[in-house]
Write a protein that holds these residues in place. Structure first.
Motif, PDB file in Angstrom:
ATOM      1  N   ALA B  11      55.407  82.160   8.052  1.00  0.00           N
ATOM      2  CA  ALA B  11      56.763  82.674   7.825  1.00  0.00           C
ATOM      3  C   ALA B  11      57.573  81.695   6.989  1.00  0.00           C
ATOM      4  O   ALA B  11      58.267  82.088   6.032  1.00  0.00           O
ATOM      5  N   THR B  12      57.462  80.384   7.323  1.00  0.00           N
ATOM      6  CA  THR B  12      58.214  79.384   6.559  1.00  0.00           C
ATOM      7  C   THR B  12      57.755  79.374   5.109  1.00  0.00           C
ATOM      8  O   THR B  12      58.567  79.310   4.176  1.00  0.00           O
ATOM      9  N   GLY B  13      56.437  79.468   4.927  1.00  0.00           N
ATOM     10  CA  GLY B  13      55.907  79.468   3.563  1.00  0.00           C
ATOM     11  C   GLY B  13      56.419  80.645   2.762  1.00  0.00           C
ATOM     12  O   GLY B  13      56.861  80.493   1.609  1.00  0.00           O
ATOM     13  N   LEU B  14      56.405  81.826   3.365  1.00  0.00           N
ATOM     14  CA  LEU B  14      56.890  83.019   2.664  1.00  0.00           C
ATOM     15  C   LEU B  14      58.371  82.875   2.329  1.00  0.00           C
ATOM     16  O   LEU B  14      58.817  83.222   1.230  1.00  0.00           O
ATOM     17  N   LEU B  15      59.122  82.313   3.303  1.00  0.00           N
ATOM     18  CA  LEU B  15      60.558  82.122   3.086  1.00  0.00           C
ATOM     19  C   LEU B  15      60.791  81.216   1.881  1.00  0.00           C
ATOM     20  O   LEU B  15      61.612  81.512   0.999  1.00  0.00           O
ATOM     21  N   LEU B  16      60.037  80.124   1.830  1.00  0.00           N
ATOM     22  CA  LEU B  16      60.218  79.180   0.727  1.00  0.00           C
ATOM     23  C   LEU B  16      59.835  79.837  -0.598  1.00  0.00           C
ATOM     24  O   LEU B  16      60.509  79.646  -1.622  1.00  0.00           O
ATOM     25  N   LEU B  17      58.751  80.641  -0.579  1.00  0.00           N
ATOM     26  CA  LEU B  17      58.340  81.324  -1.814  1.00  0.00           C
ATOM     27  C   LEU B  17      59.431  82.274  -2.275  1.00  0.00           C
ATOM     28  O   LEU B  17      59.738  82.369  -3.467  1.00  0.00           O
ATOM     29  N   TRP B  18      60.031  82.975  -1.303  1.00  0.00           N
ATOM     30  CA  TRP B  18      61.092  83.906  -1.672  1.00  0.00           C
ATOM     31  C   TRP B  18      62.273  83.145  -2.275  1.00  0.00           C
ATOM     32  O   TRP B  18      62.879  83.575  -3.255  1.00  0.00           O
ATOM     33  N   GLY B  19      62.568  81.991  -1.696  1.00  0.00           N
ATOM     34  CA  GLY B  19      63.668  81.187  -2.211  1.00  0.00           C
ATOM     35  C   GLY B  19      63.437  80.746  -3.646  1.00  0.00           C
ATOM     36  O   GLY B  19      64.361  80.647  -4.444  1.00  0.00           O
ATOM     37  N   VAL B  20      62.180  80.482  -3.979  1.00  0.00           N
ATOM     38  CA  VAL B  20      61.868  79.983  -5.320  1.00  0.00           C
ATOM     39  C   VAL B  20      62.149  81.038  -6.387  1.00  0.00           C
ATOM     40  O   VAL B  20      62.453  80.695  -7.537  1.00  0.00           O
ATOM     41  N   THR B  21      62.118  82.316  -6.010  1.00  0.00           N
ATOM     42  CA  THR B  21      62.256  83.366  -7.031  1.00  0.00           C
ATOM     43  C   THR B  21      63.572  83.259  -7.792  1.00  0.00           C
ATOM     44  O   THR B  21      63.633  83.635  -8.961  1.00  0.00           O
ATOM     45  N   ASP B  22      64.612  82.746  -7.134  1.00  0.00           N
ATOM     46  CA  ASP B  22      65.896  82.638  -7.838  1.00  0.00           C
ATOM     47  C   ASP B  22      66.178  81.238  -8.350  1.00  0.00           C
ATOM     48  O   ASP B  22      67.292  80.934  -8.758  1.00  0.00           O
ATOM     49  N   PHE B  23      65.164  80.380  -8.333  1.00  0.00           N
ATOM     50  CA  PHE B  23      65.358  79.047  -8.898  1.00  0.00           C
ATOM     51  C   PHE B  23      65.513  79.148 -10.415  1.00  0.00           C
ATOM     52  O   PHE B  23      64.928  80.037 -11.031  1.00  0.00           O
ATOM     53  N   PRO B  24      66.296  78.242 -11.001  1.00  0.00           N
ATOM     54  CA  PRO B  24      66.310  78.202 -12.470  1.00  0.00           C
ATOM     55  C   PRO B  24      64.947  77.753 -12.986  1.00  0.00           C
ATOM     56  O   PRO B  24      64.166  77.162 -12.241  1.00  0.00           O
ATOM     57  N   ASP B  25      64.669  78.044 -14.253  1.00  0.00           N
ATOM     58  CA  ASP B  25      63.370  77.678 -14.818  1.00  0.00           C
ATOM     59  C   ASP B  25      63.182  76.171 -14.816  1.00  0.00           C
ATOM     60  O   ASP B  25      64.139  75.402 -14.772  1.00  0.00           O
ATOM     61  N   TRP B  26      61.924  75.768 -14.903  1.00  0.00           N
ATOM     62  CA  TRP B  26      61.586  74.354 -14.919  1.00  0.00           C
ATOM     63  C   TRP B  26      62.257  73.677 -16.114  1.00  0.00           C
ATOM     64  O   TRP B  26      62.123  74.141 -17.242  1.00  0.00           O
ATOM     65  N   ALA B  27      62.992  72.608 -15.876  1.00  0.00           N
ATOM     66  CA  ALA B  27      63.641  71.838 -16.940  1.00  0.00           C
ATOM     67  C   ALA B  27      64.589  72.687 -17.783  1.00  0.00           C
ATOM     68  O   ALA B  27      64.743  72.458 -18.978  1.00  0.00           O
ATOM     69  N   ASP B  28      65.216  73.664 -17.158  1.00  0.00           N
ATOM     70  CA  ASP B  28      66.165  74.523 -17.870  1.00  0.00           C
ATOM     71  C   ASP B  28      67.451  73.737 -18.129  1.00  0.00           C
ATOM     72  O   ASP B  28      68.083  73.271 -17.188  1.00  0.00           O
ATOM     73  N   PRO B  29      67.824  73.544 -19.392  1.00  0.00           N
ATOM     74  CA  PRO B  29      69.064  72.782 -19.646  1.00  0.00           C
ATOM     75  C   PRO B  29      70.315  73.516 -19.171  1.00  0.00           C
ATOM     76  O   PRO B  29      71.374  72.908 -19.017  1.00  0.00           O
ATOM     77  N   GLN B  30      70.203  74.830 -18.931  1.00  0.00           N
ATOM     78  CA  GLN B  30      71.366  75.582 -18.470  1.00  0.00           C
ATOM     79  C   GLN B  30      71.438  75.698 -16.948  1.00  0.00           C
ATOM     80  O   GLN B  30      72.300  76.405 -16.428  1.00  0.00           O
TER      81      GLN B  30
END
Lengths: 493, 252
Positions: B11-30
């Motif tokens: 459950a924790t793993g799935l939660l963290l994966l779901w959280g990542v979906t709205d992360f900004p892109d890797w090294a996104d200057p914006q």
């Protein structure tokens, strides 16, 4: 810009004193105690200044390093944490005086280390409470946690293994908190609580923010031993030395509840927190189970200290449930209960400490004949017990009254039933002890060692009496506390 | 019980994966982390603190209070280990039988020689890392760890007694306390000079030939030295107590 320096002084005085206590202790082991005592008195004084200032003039902001927030770290004192600060310094002051003799007996070769850790723990709790920065809070969480682990592990029997258990769970809790703060930083770029509060509403529906919220709240629940993450608490607290438990048991869970309230309403907003009704229902049900389960397990114990630890678990249910009722009365009750429960728990653990000091044991049966031998201690015990049950005019009644009113207003009958059930169980618990103490005498009088027991020394008795009186006084002045302090601390819903 | 654990982990793993979906892109200057506070630090740091290395200025000044408390965490860990493990009573010291010594003389010679050769260079490099933290990556924590590691290397290569002769128990404790005391002491001096806690600009009043900005730079250097001392001493303290079971005798 000669600002009011009280907010920083009340944290840094115990911190500096911790270092001086360690240094002084290397010269002579008796130097540490006066250093620690003076520091805590000064810190208590500063916290009173801060509270009065907040009540009179409103919120205090203090910029550390002179930097503008959100670039630097900021201390923000409002009504809520001003009250908690006074509670922390008061409890710390009471138990440092009280535990002087116990420390000398329990840990004769570790006195300077004990006071160093004691001061570090006090610093950590004060810093957690006063800070307006989400990451700064984590750093202080670490300091207080490390000091707690060491203080708990100094106990006897199974103290080491149960503290290790706590260390694992506590570390998981703190890591979850940190991970949650990391999520918030990625989504907002800020760590300042007020700044986060401004930015977060524009990010509604962002899954990183949601996950951050869940991680932080779950992390804090593990720290405060909320059901179902309460398993570490009873053993860790039962085997702790009675010198340190009087500081840890009343404060650790309460400060965690404070963190939860702060995160829910000052970082996120009430609308965000209570947006999901299913969540809210689930949390209230968890607290119902915590209250009922904690009370029942307390009933099953024959060891006085262990019984108290299960009551601590039940009380955590009171506060978490009260906050998640999501109405102003419930939240006021929960905040008032932080104050009341800290003092009630302190009072009962002080009694337990005296019992252990005098008899070396802490079974319920050891209360036999205690009313005759220690009338003052048992008098204070009765006040603490009445407050725990919730009998007016002791303060325990009033917070329970607010919580029940909140439950009625929210229509959460299960929570109200749990509160009443736990009061009844507490009544059974404590009257059983009073009965043992009053009516059962040692029939086998050939046990001569028992006969020598008399009242505890004054240095332990006076703090206990002060706390017992405070329980009644706070109960009588509940109205003033609520209108002057707590009303301003409750978020507008 | 295992099943519950597995469910929680998944459950924790799935939660963290779901959280990542709205992360900004890797090294996104914006991304918010690069647009909200960082531009201020990057552009103003040299003017406000006279420190070219932005990491150092954030760590030592803007968020210097966190760093002070992190140093206190290190101190707390050291004192916690010392409190729990150090055996001072006679009977505790005699608890366990002595270990039988098994040493291959030729191998030991190589190890000892290399360790002895390396230790002074490590310590010199540590001093460089501490002092040069303003301009290049480094600072008190890194330098303190290298300093501490040099002692631990000697303890492993030779034995604990050899290190304890050079760095006695009391010295370690005093240095550990002194380190944190330097940091918080500088903070307190600022309060006594009627500025806020850790506002190094107040130090310009007592440091010769320093304006408000340079005072910040010097203040950072001062606290870095404190951090280095605290980290070094507490690492040694923790190592000695863990490896010798609190007896300060043989070690690993």
């Amino acid at each position: 810009m000669s600002n009011l320096q009280a907010p920083i002084l009340l944290v840094t005085i115990p911190l500096l004193a911790a270092f001086f206590a360690a240094l002084g202790g290397m010269l002579h082991r008796k130097i540490s105690f006066p250093i620690a005592l003076i520091a805590i008195i000064l810190s208590f004084h500063q916290s009173i200044i801060v509270l009065l200032k907040v009540v009179n003039d409103g919120v205090i902001n203090y910029r550390i390093g002179g930097w503008m927030p959100p670039f630097g770290i900021e201390y923000v004192v409002d009504h809520l944490n001003a009250m908690v600060l006074v509670v922390i310094t008061f409890v710390s002051l009471i138990s440092i005086i009280y535990s002087k003799l116990i420390v000398e007996r329990e840990l004769p070769d570790k006195i300077p280390q004990f006071y160093t850790l004691y001061l570090l723990l006090t610093t950590g709790l004060l810093g957690i409470t006063i800070t307006g920065d989400a990451f700064n809070l984590y750093v202080l969480l670490e300091i207080s946690a490390l000091a707690t682990y060491a203080l708990l592990a100094l106990g006897k029997d199974r103290a080491l293994i149960s503290t290790f258990n706590y260390l694992i769970l506590g570390t998981i809790g703190a890591s979850l908190y940190l991970l949650g703060v990391g999520h918030l930083y990625i989504a907002t770029g800020s760590l300042n609580m007020a700044d986060l509060f401004r930015i977060l509403p524009s990010l509604s529906g962002n899954s990183a923010v949601m996950v951050g919220f869940i991680l932080i709240i779950v992390g804090v629940w593990i720290k405060m031993a909320f059901f179902p993450a309460h398993g570490w608490l009873p053993n860790a607290y039962t085997y702790a030395p009675s010198s340190s438990i009087c500081l840890i048991a009343p404060l650790m869970t309460k400060v965690s509840v404070y963190i939860m309230i702060r995160i829910m309403f000052s970082v996120f907003s009430a609308e965000f927190t209570f947006a999901n009704i299913a969540w809210q229902t689930a949390v209230v049900w968890c607290s119902v189970i915590a209250i009922i389960g904690g009370s029942l397990q307390a009933l099953a114990q024959r060891d006085f200290r262990k019984m108290l630890t299960f009551l601590v678990v039940a009380e955590v249910g009171y506060m978490v449930g009260g906050v998640w009722l999501a109405n102003e009365i419930g939240i006021s009750g929960a905040i008032l209960h932080i104050l009341n429960d800290a003092l009630m728990t302190l009072c009962l653990f002080l009694v337990a400490g005296i019992l252990i000091f005098k008899t070396q044991r802490h079974q319920l049966m050891d209360f036999r004949g205690m009313f005759r031998k220690m009338p003052v201690t048992m008098g204070a015990f009765i006040i603490g017990a009445l407050s725990m049950i919730g009998v007016p005019p002791t303060c325990g009644f009033f917070s329970k009254w607010y919580l029940i009113q909140g439950a009625i207003e929210a229509g959460r009958w299960e929570f109200m039933a749990a509160l009443i059930f736990s009061s009844l169980v507490n009544a059974v618990l404590f009257f059983r002890i009073i009965e043992i103490g009053h009516f059962q005498h040692e029939t086998d009088s050939h046990d001569h060692a028992e006969e020598k027991i008399s009242e505890a020394p004054a240095i332990m008795l006076i703090p206990l009496v002060v706390v017992a009186i405070a329980l009644v006084v706070i109960g009588l002045y509940t109205n003033d506390i609520v209108t002057n302090v707590i009303q301003h601390a409750v978020p507008v819903l | 019980m295992k099943l519950i654990g597995l469910i929680v982990v998944i459950a924790t793993g799935l939660l963290l994966l779901w959280g990542v979906t709205d992360f900004p892109d890797w090294a996104d200057p914006q991304s918010p982390a690069s647009t909200h506070l960082s531009p201020h630090f990057l552009t103003e740091s040299i003017e406000e603190t006279a420190v070219p290395n932005v990491v150092t200025s954030v760590l030592g000044d803007y968020r210097g209070f966190d760093t002070m408390l992190e140093t206190t965490v290190v101190f707390a860990a050291g004192i916690a280990v010392y409190t729990l493990l150090r055996r001072s009573r006679r009977k505790d010291l005699r608890e366990k039988p002595e270990m039988i010594e098994e040493e291959l003389p030729h191998q030991a010679l190589i190890v000892k020689t290399i360790c002895r050769l390396m230790a002074p260079f490590m310590q010199l490099y540590a001093l460089y890392v501490i002092a040069h933290g303003h301009h290049s990556p480094g600072g008190g924590f890194q330098g303190g760890v290298i300093l501490g590691a040099s002692f631990i290397l000697l303890a492993i290569g030779f034995d604990l007694k050899m290190v304890l002769k050079r760095m006695r128990e009391k010295t370690t404790l005093v240095l550990g306390i002194l380190g944190v005391l330097i940091f918080s002491g500088i903070g307190m001096v600022c309060v006594l000079l009627e500025k806020n806690f850790l506002d190094y600009s107040a130090l310009s009043a007592i440091l010769p030939a320093t304006d408000i900005i340079m005072a910040r730079s010097h203040g950072i250097l001062g606290v870095e030295i404190g951090v280095a001392l605290a980290v070094m001493a507490n690492l040694v303290l923790i190592y000695v107590n863990l490896s010798s079971d609190g007896k300060y005798e043989r070690g690993l």
